[in-house]
Design a protein around this motif. Structure first.
Motif, PDB file in Angstrom:
ATOM      1  N   LEU A  47      46.429  42.675  44.866  1.00 15.37           N
ATOM      2  CA  LEU A  47      46.040  41.303  44.577  1.00 15.37           C
ATOM      3  C   LEU A  47      46.558  40.315  45.614  1.00 15.37           C
ATOM      4  CD1 LEU A  47      46.687  41.294  40.746  1.00 15.37           C
ATOM      5  CD2 LEU A  47      44.521  41.449  41.935  1.00 15.37           C
ATOM      6  N   GLY A  48      47.813  40.438  45.970  1.00 18.48           N
ATOM      7  CA  GLY A  48      48.407  39.409  46.822  1.00 18.48           C
ATOM      8  C   GLY A  48      47.724  39.292  48.163  1.00 18.48           C
TER       9      GLY A  48
ATOM     10  N   CYS B  62      49.224  40.351  35.071  1.00 18.26           N
ATOM     11  CA  CYS B  62      48.164  40.620  34.105  1.00 18.26           C
ATOM     12  C   CYS B  62      46.803  40.293  34.697  1.00 18.26           C
ATOM     13  CB  CYS B  62      48.384  39.818  32.818  1.00 18.26           C
ATOM     14  SG  CYS B  62      48.548  38.051  33.048  1.00 18.26           S
ATOM     15  N   LEU B  63      45.809  41.017  34.218  1.00 15.31           N
ATOM     16  CA  LEU B  63      44.411  40.746  34.525  1.00 15.31           C
ATOM     17  C   LEU B  63      43.788  40.220  33.241  1.00 15.31           C
ATOM     18  CD1 LEU B  63      43.386  43.969  36.519  1.00 15.31           C
ATOM     19  CD2 LEU B  63      44.497  41.891  37.361  1.00 15.31           C
TER      20      LEU B  63
ATOM     21  N   ALA C 126      43.553  37.181  37.955  1.00 16.72           N
ATOM     22  CA  ALA C 126      44.717  38.009  38.252  1.00 16.72           C
ATOM     23  C   ALA C 126      45.928  37.081  38.352  1.00 16.72           C
ATOM     24  CB  ALA C 126      44.513  38.766  39.559  1.00 16.72           C
ATOM     25  N   ILE C 127      46.901  37.284  37.488  1.00 13.77           N
ATOM     26  CA  ILE C 127      48.039  36.371  37.379  1.00 13.77           C
ATOM     27  C   ILE C 127      49.333  37.145  37.572  1.00 13.77           C
ATOM     28  CG2 ILE C 127      49.254  34.733  35.880  1.00 13.77           C
ATOM     29  CD1 ILE C 127      46.572  34.441  34.331  1.00 13.77           C
TER      30      ILE C 127
ATOM     31  N   LEU D 263      54.371  31.064  39.560  1.00 13.25           N
ATOM     32  CA  LEU D 263      53.083  31.582  39.099  1.00 13.25           C
ATOM     33  C   LEU D 263      52.119  31.701  40.265  1.00 13.25           C
ATOM     34  CD1 LEU D 263      52.518  29.652  35.750  1.00 13.25           C
ATOM     35  CD2 LEU D 263      52.409  32.122  36.015  1.00 13.25           C
ATOM     36  N   HIS D 264      51.380  32.806  40.293  1.00 10.82           N
ATOM     37  CA  HIS D 264      50.365  33.040  41.313  1.00 10.82           C
ATOM     38  C   HIS D 264      49.088  33.455  40.599  1.00 10.82           C
ATOM     39  CE1 HIS D 264      53.919  33.260  43.896  1.00 10.82           C
ATOM     40  NE2 HIS D 264      54.396  34.134  43.020  1.00 10.82           N
TER      41      HIS D 264
END
Length: 453
Positions: A12-13, A96-97, A113-114, A120-121
Protein backbone atom coordinates in the motif's frame (compact mmCIF):
# COMPACT_ATOMS: atom_id res chain seq x y z
CA UNK A 1 -10.58 -31.86 1.70
CA UNK A 2 -7.36 -30.12 0.72
CA UNK A 3 -7.16 -26.41 0.04
CA UNK A 4 -5.10 -24.28 -2.29
CA UNK A 5 -3.96 -20.80 -1.34
CA UNK A 6 -3.88 -17.45 -3.04
CA UNK A 7 -1.53 -14.90 -1.49
CA UNK A 8 -2.22 -11.22 -1.96
CA UNK A 9 0.85 -8.96 -1.64
CA UNK A 10 -0.68 -5.52 -1.38
CA UNK A 11 2.10 -2.94 -1.02
CA UNK A 12 0.00 0.00 0.00
CA UNK A 13 2.58 2.56 1.01
CA UNK A 14 4.45 2.48 -2.30
CA UNK A 15 1.29 3.44 -4.17
CA UNK A 16 0.43 6.43 -2.00
CA UNK A 17 1.73 9.43 -3.92
CA UNK A 18 0.36 11.99 -1.50
CA UNK A 19 0.46 10.17 1.82
CA UNK A 20 -1.70 11.68 4.54
CA UNK A 21 0.24 12.56 7.70
CA UNK A 22 -2.70 13.80 9.72
CA UNK A 23 -2.18 15.74 12.89
CA UNK A 24 -4.71 16.31 15.59
CA UNK A 25 -6.67 19.42 14.79
CA UNK A 26 -7.37 22.03 17.42
CA UNK A 27 -10.97 22.46 16.31
CA UNK A 28 -12.87 19.14 15.80
CA UNK A 29 -15.86 21.16 14.63
CA UNK A 30 -13.99 21.92 11.40
CA UNK A 31 -15.49 18.75 9.94
CA UNK A 32 -19.08 19.21 8.83
CA UNK A 33 -21.61 17.00 10.69
CA UNK A 34 -22.86 15.66 7.35
CA UNK A 35 -19.35 14.43 6.50
CA UNK A 36 -19.04 12.74 9.88
CA UNK A 37 -22.37 10.99 9.32
CA UNK A 38 -21.32 9.69 5.91
CA UNK A 39 -17.84 8.61 6.99
CA UNK A 40 -17.88 7.32 10.56
CA UNK A 41 -20.27 4.70 12.00
CA UNK A 42 -22.88 5.59 14.61
CA UNK A 43 -22.22 4.62 18.23
CA UNK A 44 -24.39 1.48 18.16
CA UNK A 45 -22.24 0.09 15.35
CA UNK A 46 -18.92 1.44 16.62
CA UNK A 47 -19.21 -0.19 20.04
CA UNK A 48 -19.68 -3.65 18.47
CA UNK A 49 -16.80 -3.46 16.00
CA UNK A 50 -13.42 -5.16 16.33
CA UNK A 51 -11.38 -3.23 18.91
CA UNK A 52 -8.66 -2.56 16.34
CA UNK A 53 -11.22 -0.90 14.07
CA UNK A 54 -12.53 1.09 17.01
CA UNK A 55 -9.01 2.43 17.56
CA UNK A 56 -8.75 3.46 13.90
CA UNK A 57 -12.14 5.19 13.96
CA UNK A 58 -11.38 6.98 17.22
CA UNK A 59 -8.19 8.28 15.61
CA UNK A 60 -10.27 9.71 12.78
CA UNK A 61 -12.58 11.33 15.30
CA UNK A 62 -9.64 13.11 16.91
CA UNK A 63 -7.99 14.01 13.60
CA UNK A 64 -10.45 16.10 11.55
CA UNK A 65 -7.96 16.56 8.71
CA UNK A 66 -7.81 12.80 8.18
CA UNK A 67 -11.58 12.55 8.51
CA UNK A 68 -11.99 15.19 5.79
CA UNK A 69 -9.71 13.12 3.55
CA UNK A 70 -11.79 10.01 4.25
CA UNK A 71 -14.97 11.99 3.57
CA UNK A 72 -13.59 13.02 0.18
CA UNK A 73 -12.97 9.36 -0.63
CA UNK A 74 -16.43 8.25 0.52
CA UNK A 75 -18.17 10.99 -1.45
CA UNK A 76 -16.39 9.75 -4.55
CA UNK A 77 -16.50 6.00 -3.96
CA UNK A 78 -19.40 5.26 -1.61
CA UNK A 79 -20.36 4.41 1.95
CA UNK A 80 -17.74 2.66 4.11
CA UNK A 81 -18.83 -0.75 5.42
CA UNK A 82 -16.68 -0.78 8.55
CA UNK A 83 -17.93 -4.12 9.86
CA UNK A 84 -16.77 -5.86 6.65
CA UNK A 85 -13.19 -4.60 6.80
CA UNK A 86 -10.10 -6.81 6.62
CA UNK A 87 -7.94 -5.98 9.64
CA UNK A 88 -4.44 -6.85 10.78
CA UNK A 89 -2.06 -5.66 13.47
CA UNK A 90 1.68 -5.90 13.98
CA UNK A 91 2.97 -4.35 17.15
CA UNK A 92 1.38 -0.92 17.51
CA UNK A 93 0.54 -0.68 13.81
CA UNK A 94 -3.03 -1.41 12.69
CA UNK A 95 -3.93 -1.70 9.03
CA UNK A 96 -7.33 -2.28 7.46
CA UNK A 97 -9.02 -2.45 4.09
CA UNK A 98 -12.49 -0.89 4.42
CA UNK A 99 -14.89 -1.69 1.54
CA UNK A 100 -16.83 1.17 -0.04
CA UNK A 101 -20.09 0.92 -1.95
CA UNK A 102 -22.50 3.23 -3.71
CA UNK A 103 -26.19 2.43 -3.27
CA UNK A 104 -26.87 1.18 -6.83
CA UNK A 105 -23.83 -1.14 -6.81
CA UNK A 106 -24.59 -4.76 -5.90
CA UNK A 107 -21.00 -5.48 -4.80
CA UNK A 108 -18.03 -3.58 -3.41
CA UNK A 109 -16.13 -1.88 -6.21
CA UNK A 110 -13.62 0.10 -4.17
CA UNK A 111 -11.95 0.17 -0.77
CA UNK A 112 -10.01 2.50 1.50
CA UNK A 113 -6.62 1.26 2.69
CA UNK A 114 -5.93 2.72 6.13
CA UNK A 115 -2.85 2.43 8.33
CA UNK A 116 -2.62 3.67 11.91
CA UNK A 117 0.74 3.94 13.64
CA UNK A 118 2.03 7.24 14.97
CA UNK A 119 -0.32 8.91 12.49
CA UNK A 120 -3.07 8.02 10.02
CA UNK A 121 -2.41 7.15 6.38
CA UNK A 122 -5.16 6.53 3.84
CA UNK A 123 -5.55 5.80 0.14
CA UNK A 124 -8.33 4.37 -2.01
CA UNK A 125 -8.49 1.80 -4.81
CA UNK A 126 -11.25 1.22 -7.36
CA UNK A 127 -12.27 -1.64 -9.64
CA UNK A 128 -12.67 0.75 -12.57
CA UNK A 129 -9.04 1.83 -12.29
CA UNK A 130 -7.42 -1.60 -12.72
CA UNK A 131 -5.94 -0.56 -16.11
CA UNK A 132 -4.34 2.47 -14.48
CA UNK A 133 -2.62 0.31 -11.84
CA UNK A 134 -1.45 -1.97 -14.66
CA UNK A 135 -0.21 0.86 -16.85
CA UNK A 136 1.68 2.61 -14.05
CA UNK A 137 3.21 -0.67 -12.83
CA UNK A 138 2.07 0.40 -9.39
CA UNK A 139 2.15 -1.57 -6.20
CA UNK A 140 -0.43 -2.83 -5.49
CA UNK A 141 -1.13 -3.75 -9.08
CA UNK A 142 -4.32 -4.69 -10.88
CA UNK A 143 -4.22 -8.34 -9.74
CA UNK A 144 -3.68 -7.37 -6.09
CA UNK A 145 -6.43 -4.71 -6.02
CA UNK A 146 -8.85 -7.06 -7.78
CA UNK A 147 -7.93 -9.83 -5.35
CA UNK A 148 -8.60 -7.60 -2.35
CA UNK A 149 -12.03 -6.74 -3.77
CA UNK A 150 -12.78 -10.45 -4.14
CA UNK A 151 -11.85 -10.91 -0.49
CA UNK A 152 -14.08 -8.04 0.63
CA UNK A 153 -17.02 -9.23 -1.47
CA UNK A 154 -16.62 -12.72 -0.02
CA UNK A 155 -16.82 -11.23 3.48
CA UNK A 156 -19.66 -8.84 2.71
CA UNK A 157 -21.85 -10.73 0.26
CA UNK A 158 -20.76 -14.36 0.38
CA UNK A 159 -19.89 -14.28 -3.32
CA UNK A 160 -19.04 -17.70 -4.75
CA UNK A 161 -17.55 -16.61 -8.07
CA UNK A 162 -14.08 -15.11 -8.36
CA UNK A 163 -14.43 -11.90 -10.37
CA UNK A 164 -11.85 -11.66 -13.16
CA UNK A 165 -13.38 -8.75 -15.09
CA UNK A 166 -10.99 -5.90 -15.78
CA UNK A 167 -7.93 -8.17 -15.81
CA UNK A 168 -6.00 -8.83 -19.00
CA UNK A 169 -5.16 -12.34 -20.15
CA UNK A 170 -1.77 -12.49 -18.45
CA UNK A 171 -3.28 -11.35 -15.17
CA UNK A 172 -6.11 -13.84 -15.45
CA UNK A 173 -3.59 -16.60 -16.07
CA UNK A 174 -1.63 -15.52 -13.00
CA UNK A 175 -4.74 -15.67 -10.82
CA UNK A 176 -5.74 -19.09 -12.12
CA UNK A 177 -2.19 -20.35 -11.65
CA UNK A 178 -2.15 -19.22 -8.03
CA UNK A 179 -5.43 -21.01 -7.44
CA UNK A 180 -4.35 -24.30 -8.95
CA UNK A 181 -0.59 -24.92 -8.99
CA UNK A 182 -0.30 -24.75 -5.21
CA UNK A 183 -3.00 -27.34 -4.68
CA UNK A 184 -2.07 -30.95 -3.79
CA UNK A 185 -2.65 -33.64 -6.40
CA UNK A 186 -5.79 -34.92 -4.67
CA UNK A 187 -7.44 -31.48 -4.76
CA UNK A 188 -11.22 -31.77 -4.98
CA UNK A 189 -12.70 -29.75 -7.81
CA UNK A 190 -16.45 -29.14 -8.07
CA UNK A 191 -18.38 -27.45 -10.87
CA UNK A 192 -15.29 -25.79 -12.29
CA UNK A 193 -14.28 -24.36 -8.93
CA UNK A 194 -12.24 -25.30 -5.92
CA UNK A 195 -12.53 -24.88 -2.17
CA UNK A 196 -9.78 -22.41 -1.38
CA UNK A 197 -8.22 -21.16 1.81
CA UNK A 198 -7.37 -17.70 0.57
CA UNK A 199 -4.81 -15.72 2.53
CA UNK A 200 -4.95 -12.02 1.84
CA UNK A 201 -1.49 -10.67 2.62
CA UNK A 202 -0.27 -7.19 1.98
CA UNK A 203 2.68 -5.01 2.83
CA UNK A 204 3.13 -1.35 3.48
CA UNK A 205 6.08 1.00 3.55
CA UNK A 206 6.85 4.69 3.71
CA UNK A 207 7.00 6.16 0.18
CA UNK A 208 9.46 8.80 -0.99
CA UNK A 209 7.08 10.22 -3.60
CA UNK A 210 9.04 8.57 -6.42
CA UNK A 211 7.56 5.10 -6.09
CA UNK A 212 10.36 3.90 -3.83
CA UNK A 213 10.10 2.48 -0.33
CA UNK A 214 12.11 4.10 2.42
CA UNK A 215 12.40 2.65 5.89
CA UNK A 216 10.98 -0.63 7.13
CA UNK A 217 8.39 -2.65 5.22
CA UNK A 218 5.58 -4.38 7.13
CA UNK A 219 3.62 -7.44 6.04
CA UNK A 220 0.11 -8.50 7.00
CA UNK A 221 -2.23 -11.39 6.30
CA UNK A 222 -5.92 -12.31 6.56
CA UNK A 223 -7.30 -15.74 5.59
CA UNK A 224 -10.74 -16.84 4.40
CA UNK A 225 -11.89 -20.34 3.52
CA UNK A 226 -14.66 -20.44 0.95
CA UNK A 227 -15.75 -22.16 -2.23
CA UNK A 228 -14.85 -20.19 -5.34
CA UNK A 229 -15.87 -20.98 -8.90
CA UNK A 230 -14.19 -19.38 -11.86
CA UNK A 231 -16.53 -18.21 -14.63
CA UNK A 232 -16.34 -20.37 -17.74
CA UNK A 233 -16.23 -17.44 -20.14
CA UNK A 234 -15.12 -14.32 -18.26
CA UNK A 235 -15.28 -10.91 -19.86
CA UNK A 236 -11.58 -10.15 -19.88
CA UNK A 237 -10.24 -6.77 -20.91
CA UNK A 238 -7.10 -7.22 -22.99
CA UNK A 239 -7.29 -3.70 -24.39
CA UNK A 240 -6.42 -2.19 -21.03
CA UNK A 241 -7.91 1.25 -20.61
CA UNK A 242 -11.13 1.00 -22.57
CA UNK A 243 -14.16 1.59 -20.39
CA UNK A 244 -12.38 1.64 -17.03
CA UNK A 245 -11.18 5.17 -16.37
CA UNK A 246 -13.34 7.34 -14.14
CA UNK A 247 -16.46 6.16 -12.40
CA UNK A 248 -17.52 4.09 -15.39
CA UNK A 249 -21.16 3.89 -14.33
CA UNK A 250 -24.16 6.13 -14.85
CA UNK A 251 -27.12 5.43 -12.61
CA UNK A 252 -30.70 6.64 -13.00
CA UNK A 253 -32.31 8.32 -10.00
CA UNK A 254 -33.37 5.90 -7.28
CA UNK A 255 -36.57 4.12 -8.16
CA UNK A 256 -36.59 5.25 -11.79
CA UNK A 257 -35.94 3.17 -14.90
CA UNK A 258 -37.09 -0.44 -14.87
CA UNK A 259 -39.69 0.07 -12.16
CA UNK A 260 -43.34 -0.22 -13.14
CA UNK A 261 -46.63 0.27 -11.33
CA UNK A 262 -47.08 -3.47 -10.94
CA UNK A 263 -43.54 -4.10 -9.67
CA UNK A 264 -43.90 -1.30 -7.09
CA UNK A 265 -46.97 -2.89 -5.49
CA UNK A 266 -46.90 -4.51 -2.06
CA UNK A 267 -49.21 -7.55 -2.01
CA UNK A 268 -50.89 -9.09 1.04
CA UNK A 269 -49.13 -12.07 2.66
CA UNK A 270 -49.29 -15.46 1.01
CA UNK A 271 -50.18 -16.94 4.40
CA UNK A 272 -51.94 -14.68 6.90
CA UNK A 273 -51.58 -15.28 10.62
CA UNK A 274 -55.23 -15.20 11.66
CA UNK A 275 -54.65 -15.81 15.38
CA UNK A 276 -51.47 -13.97 16.36
CA UNK A 277 -51.69 -14.80 20.07
CA UNK A 278 -51.88 -18.53 19.30
CA UNK A 279 -49.10 -18.25 16.67
CA UNK A 280 -46.71 -16.90 19.32
CA UNK A 281 -48.01 -18.84 22.32
CA UNK A 282 -45.20 -21.44 22.29
CA UNK A 283 -42.59 -18.96 23.49
CA UNK A 284 -41.75 -19.02 27.20
CA UNK A 285 -40.75 -15.56 28.44
CA UNK A 286 -38.95 -17.08 31.41
CA UNK A 287 -36.09 -18.14 29.10
CA UNK A 288 -33.79 -16.39 26.59
CA UNK A 289 -34.28 -16.51 22.83
CA UNK A 290 -32.81 -15.28 19.57
CA UNK A 291 -34.09 -12.73 17.05
CA UNK A 292 -33.14 -12.86 13.37
CA UNK A 293 -33.93 -9.90 11.13
CA UNK A 294 -34.14 -10.47 7.36
CA UNK A 295 -34.26 -8.29 4.27
CA UNK A 296 -35.43 -9.40 0.84
CA UNK A 297 -34.14 -6.50 -1.25
CA UNK A 298 -35.73 -5.40 -4.54
CA UNK A 299 -32.27 -5.67 -6.13
CA UNK A 300 -29.92 -7.77 -4.01
CA UNK A 301 -27.03 -5.83 -2.51
CA UNK A 302 -28.31 -2.39 -3.48
CA UNK A 303 -30.35 0.42 -1.96
CA UNK A 304 -32.75 0.47 -4.91
CA UNK A 305 -36.32 0.75 -3.51
CA UNK A 306 -38.04 -1.09 -6.37
CA UNK A 307 -37.30 -3.36 -9.33
CA UNK A 308 -39.28 -5.31 -11.92
CA UNK A 309 -38.27 -8.73 -10.60
CA UNK A 310 -37.87 -7.90 -6.94
CA UNK A 311 -40.85 -5.59 -6.48
CA UNK A 312 -40.45 -3.45 -3.39
CA UNK A 313 -39.00 -6.25 -1.26
CA UNK A 314 -39.83 -7.12 2.34
CA UNK A 315 -38.33 -7.31 5.82
CA UNK A 316 -39.39 -9.64 8.61
CA UNK A 317 -38.41 -11.30 11.87
CA UNK A 318 -37.77 -14.83 13.10
CA UNK A 319 -37.71 -15.64 16.80
CA UNK A 320 -36.08 -18.89 17.93
CA UNK A 321 -36.05 -20.36 21.42
CA UNK A 322 -34.49 -23.54 22.78
CA UNK A 323 -36.40 -24.56 25.87
CA UNK A 324 -34.66 -26.38 28.78
CA UNK A 325 -36.21 -29.71 27.79
CA UNK A 326 -34.65 -29.43 24.34
CA UNK A 327 -37.79 -28.33 22.49
CA UNK A 328 -37.11 -25.84 19.68
CA UNK A 329 -39.62 -23.08 18.97
CA UNK A 330 -39.36 -21.02 15.78
CA UNK A 331 -41.77 -18.49 14.31
CA UNK A 332 -41.27 -16.11 11.37
CA UNK A 333 -43.56 -13.13 10.76
CA UNK A 334 -43.77 -9.79 8.99
CA UNK A 335 -46.03 -6.76 8.61
CA UNK A 336 -48.29 -6.62 5.51
CA UNK A 337 -51.32 -4.84 4.08
CA UNK A 338 -54.49 -6.92 3.80
CA UNK A 339 -54.96 -5.59 0.25
CA UNK A 340 -52.39 -4.67 -2.39
CA UNK A 341 -50.97 -1.14 -2.06
CA UNK A 342 -48.63 0.88 -4.30
CA UNK A 343 -46.94 4.30 -4.27
CA UNK A 344 -48.90 5.53 -7.31
CA UNK A 345 -52.36 5.26 -5.79
CA UNK A 346 -53.65 3.62 -2.65
CA UNK A 347 -50.67 3.63 -0.28
CA UNK A 348 -52.52 2.40 2.82
CA UNK A 349 -54.63 -0.58 3.88
CA UNK A 350 -55.65 -2.45 6.99
CA UNK A 351 -52.59 -4.22 8.39
CA UNK A 352 -52.06 -7.93 8.92
CA UNK A 353 -49.26 -10.23 10.08
CA UNK A 354 -47.96 -12.78 7.58
CA UNK A 355 -46.20 -16.10 8.08
CA UNK A 356 -42.75 -15.61 6.49
CA UNK A 357 -41.27 -19.09 6.93
CA UNK A 358 -39.40 -20.42 3.87
CA UNK A 359 -39.07 -16.95 2.32
CA UNK A 360 -35.83 -16.08 0.52
CA UNK A 361 -33.62 -13.29 1.85
CA UNK A 362 -30.53 -11.35 0.75
CA UNK A 363 -29.10 -10.35 4.12
CA UNK A 364 -29.79 -11.16 7.77
CA UNK A 365 -28.67 -10.15 11.25
CA UNK A 366 -29.26 -11.79 14.62
CA UNK A 367 -29.02 -11.06 18.33
CA UNK A 368 -29.70 -12.90 21.58
CA UNK A 369 -32.66 -11.89 23.73
CA UNK A 370 -32.91 -11.96 27.49
CA UNK A 371 -36.28 -13.14 28.83
CA UNK A 372 -37.44 -9.57 29.52
CA UNK A 373 -36.45 -8.42 26.02
CA UNK A 374 -38.32 -11.36 24.51
CA UNK A 375 -41.44 -10.49 26.48
CA UNK A 376 -41.36 -6.83 25.43
CA UNK A 377 -40.89 -7.77 21.77
CA UNK A 378 -43.79 -10.21 21.77
CA UNK A 379 -45.98 -7.54 23.32
CA UNK A 380 -44.91 -5.09 20.59
CA UNK A 381 -45.79 -7.61 17.86
CA UNK A 382 -49.25 -8.17 19.29
CA UNK A 383 -49.79 -4.40 19.61
CA UNK A 384 -48.82 -3.62 16.00
CA UNK A 385 -50.51 -0.66 14.26
CA UNK A 386 -53.82 -1.35 12.57
CA UNK A 387 -52.84 0.39 9.33
CA UNK A 388 -50.11 -0.43 6.83
CA UNK A 389 -48.82 2.62 4.91
CA UNK A 390 -46.02 2.44 2.35
CA UNK A 391 -44.68 5.85 3.29
CA UNK A 392 -45.32 6.23 7.02
CA UNK A 393 -45.47 2.68 8.45
CA UNK A 394 -44.50 -0.40 6.48
CA UNK A 395 -42.72 -3.70 7.15
CA UNK A 396 -39.40 -1.96 7.89
CA UNK A 397 -40.96 0.37 10.46
CA UNK A 398 -42.54 -2.68 12.11
CA UNK A 399 -39.27 -4.61 12.34
CA UNK A 400 -37.35 -1.62 13.72
CA UNK A 401 -40.03 -0.89 16.31
CA UNK A 402 -40.30 -4.50 17.49
CA UNK A 403 -36.51 -4.63 17.88
CA UNK A 404 -36.54 -1.30 19.72
CA UNK A 405 -39.11 -2.66 22.18
CA UNK A 406 -36.43 -5.15 23.21
CA UNK A 407 -33.75 -2.48 23.50
CA UNK A 408 -32.14 -3.23 20.12
CA UNK A 409 -31.29 -0.24 17.91
CA UNK A 410 -31.51 -0.85 14.17
CA UNK A 411 -30.79 1.75 11.45
CA UNK A 412 -33.75 3.96 10.54
CA UNK A 413 -32.87 5.72 7.29
CA UNK A 414 -35.59 7.21 5.11
CA UNK A 415 -34.97 7.39 1.38
CA UNK A 416 -36.92 8.61 -1.62
CA UNK A 417 -38.54 6.44 -4.28
CA UNK A 418 -40.66 6.95 -7.39
CA UNK A 419 -43.36 9.19 -5.95
CA UNK A 420 -42.65 9.33 -2.25
CA UNK A 421 -40.24 8.51 0.56
CA UNK A 422 -39.95 6.35 3.64
CA UNK A 423 -38.17 3.32 5.00
CA UNK A 424 -37.63 0.54 2.45
CA UNK A 425 -36.11 -2.98 2.34
CA UNK A 426 -33.39 -1.99 -0.15
CA UNK A 427 -31.80 0.64 2.07
CA UNK A 428 -32.58 -1.29 5.26
CA UNK A 429 -30.88 -4.39 3.84
CA UNK A 430 -27.68 -2.45 3.19
CA UNK A 431 -27.93 -0.94 6.67
CA UNK A 432 -28.16 -4.48 8.07
CA UNK A 433 -25.14 -5.52 6.00
CA UNK A 434 -23.09 -2.83 7.75
CA UNK A 435 -23.88 -4.20 11.21
CA UNK A 436 -21.21 -6.32 12.90
CA UNK A 437 -21.85 -10.08 12.58
CA UNK A 438 -24.43 -9.64 9.80
CA UNK A 439 -24.80 -12.41 7.24
CA UNK A 440 -24.54 -11.20 3.65
CA UNK A 441 -25.17 -14.58 2.02
CA UNK A 442 -28.50 -15.26 0.36
CA UNK A 443 -30.66 -17.90 1.97
CA UNK A 444 -34.14 -19.06 2.90
CA UNK A 445 -35.88 -18.65 6.25
CA UNK A 446 -36.10 -21.95 8.07
CA UNK A 447 -39.55 -23.51 8.58
CA UNK A 448 -41.56 -22.84 11.71
CA UNK A 449 -41.03 -25.36 14.47
CA UNK A 450 -42.95 -26.25 17.62
CA UNK A 451 -46.64 -26.97 18.15
CA UNK A 452 -48.53 -23.94 19.36
CA UNK A 453 -52.22 -23.64 20.16
Amino acid sequence: MKFSSIVLPLALGCAILALEHCKKAADPASLAPADQHLTLPPTYILQNLDQRLQAVIQSFQSNPESCVRLSEITRRSGTPYWSKALISQQGNMIQCLVPLKKGPDSLFRSFAAIRLDSSLHINSYHKNLLPRYRRLHSSPGAVQVNHALNALNSFGFGTSTYDLTGLDRLEMTAVRSLASTKAPTNRTQVLGGVLITTCYSWSTCQGDGMGNCVGETYYFEECVTDYKSFPDDPNISSAGDQGYEGSGTNYPPAGIGLATRSSAAMPPPKVTVTNLAAYLSCFNTAFPAKIIVYADQPTAGTTEPVSILGGIGHTWITIEQQLPGGELIRRSFGFYPQQKVNPFGNKAATASIGNDELRGFDVSWSATLTPDKLERMLQAVKAHPETYNLASYNCVNFVIDVAAAGGITLPRNRTSWIVGSGLNPGTFGEDLRQLPSSNGKKGTTLPNFGNCL
